[in-house]
Scaffold this motif. Structure first.
Motif, PDB file in Angstrom:
ATOM      1  N   ARG A 169       0.811  -1.215   0.000  1.00  0.00           N
ATOM      2  CA  ARG A 169       0.000   0.000   0.000  1.00  0.00           C
ATOM      3  C   ARG A 169       0.846   1.267   0.000  1.00  0.00           C
ATOM      4  O   ARG A 169       0.463   2.278  -0.591  1.00  0.00           O
ATOM      5  CB  ARG A 169      -0.952  -0.004   1.200  1.00  0.00           C
ATOM      6  N   TYR A 171      -4.099   2.945  -3.360  1.00  0.00           N
ATOM      7  CA  TYR A 171      -5.198   2.525  -2.479  1.00  0.00           C
ATOM      8  C   TYR A 171      -6.262   3.613  -2.321  1.00  0.00           C
ATOM      9  O   TYR A 171      -7.460   3.352  -2.462  1.00  0.00           O
ATOM     10  CB  TYR A 171      -4.631   2.139  -1.115  1.00  0.00           C
ATOM     11  N   TRP A 205      -5.445  -4.747   2.192  1.00  0.00           N
ATOM     12  CA  TRP A 205      -4.109  -4.215   1.973  1.00  0.00           C
ATOM     13  C   TRP A 205      -3.073  -4.905   2.846  1.00  0.00           C
ATOM     14  O   TRP A 205      -3.386  -5.568   3.842  1.00  0.00           O
ATOM     15  CB  TRP A 205      -4.065  -2.707   2.249  1.00  0.00           C
TER      16      TRP A 205
END
Length: 234
Positions: free
Chosen positions: A41, A48, A60
């Motif tokens: 991420r 994201y 994530w």
């Protein structure tokens, strides 16, 4: 990920250029029920945070936040988009492919030359080449010291038809800023070809209002208006 010379960043924590992310996401059609996963991420969450899905449909991992993707099992998901660490690319790709649904879409950022090298022949024979590889234009910038030293592309395995706007095999994917500059240049040229227009060397264009007024009875005013609208955002 970056191949710039000099000191490397711990855990290959290079933030994905925002213009590269925006250029890609404009050409992806997510489904309302999609479950999304980002294995890397990043501290700034540049991919994201731009995924237009409810938070409860977004998964994530991020090693700097205590979630190591390679050590964390995930259920199969519909969409994976991420910028993987170069030093662990093969491990990440193998795991991501195992966690994508049969009609899913897997996309990751990688150097173009990752397709080569003798040591990766067996790897590519095992997983198969990506269906699409849009090359980033301009070359991405991962640090404050200029653009990277090699070309990059989004590697795309699209089994669900979410990237229909991206042609198969190799192509170019042009960033927002570059596309806008190109469009502005084209629009500037159009205006130069019209009567009663003035221009300068910086692509800023001024249409002579007096010219429009004087010749209004024979000019297509809508044509000027359309071209002017294209320049508003420049």
């Amino acid at each position: 990920m970056s191949s710039t010379t000099g000191n490397t960043i711990e855990n290959d924590n290079y933030q994905t250029p925002i213009n590269a992310v925006n250029a890609l996401l404009k050409k992806i059609t997510l489904r309302p029920t999609d479950i999304f996963l980002e294995p890397c991420r990043g501290d700034e969450r540049r991919i994201y945070n731009r995924i237009d899905l409810p938070e409860d449909q977004k998964l994530w991992a991020e090693i700097s936040e205590g979630v190591d993707y390679l050590k964390t099992p995930f259920k199969k998901v519909d969409v994976i988009i991420t910028n993987i660490p170069f030093s662990l690319s093969e491990e990440f790709i193998l795991k991501m492919k195992s966690e994508i649904k049969p009609d899913g879409t897997l996309i990751f950022l990688q150097r173009v030359n990752f397709l080569g090298s003798k040591k990766r022949v067996t790897f590519w024979n095992k997983i198969g080449f990506p269906q699409k590889c849009p090359i980033l234009i301009p070359r991405p910038k991962f640090t404050k010291k200029g653009t990277d030293s090699c070309e990059y592309c989004w590697y795309i395995y699209d089994f669900g038809g979410r990237t229909s706007e991206i042609p198969p095999s190799f192509s170019h994917i042009i960033s927002e800023k570059t596309a806008q500059t190109a469009q502005t240049a084209q629009t500037a040229q159009k205006i130069k070809e019209l009567p009663n227009s003035k221009s300068n060397d910086n692509f800023s264009e001024v249409i002579s209002l007096g010219g429009i007024y004087t010749n209004g009875s024979i000019l297509d005013i809508a044509q000027y208006d359309e071209l002017y609208s294209e320049l508003i955002d420049f």
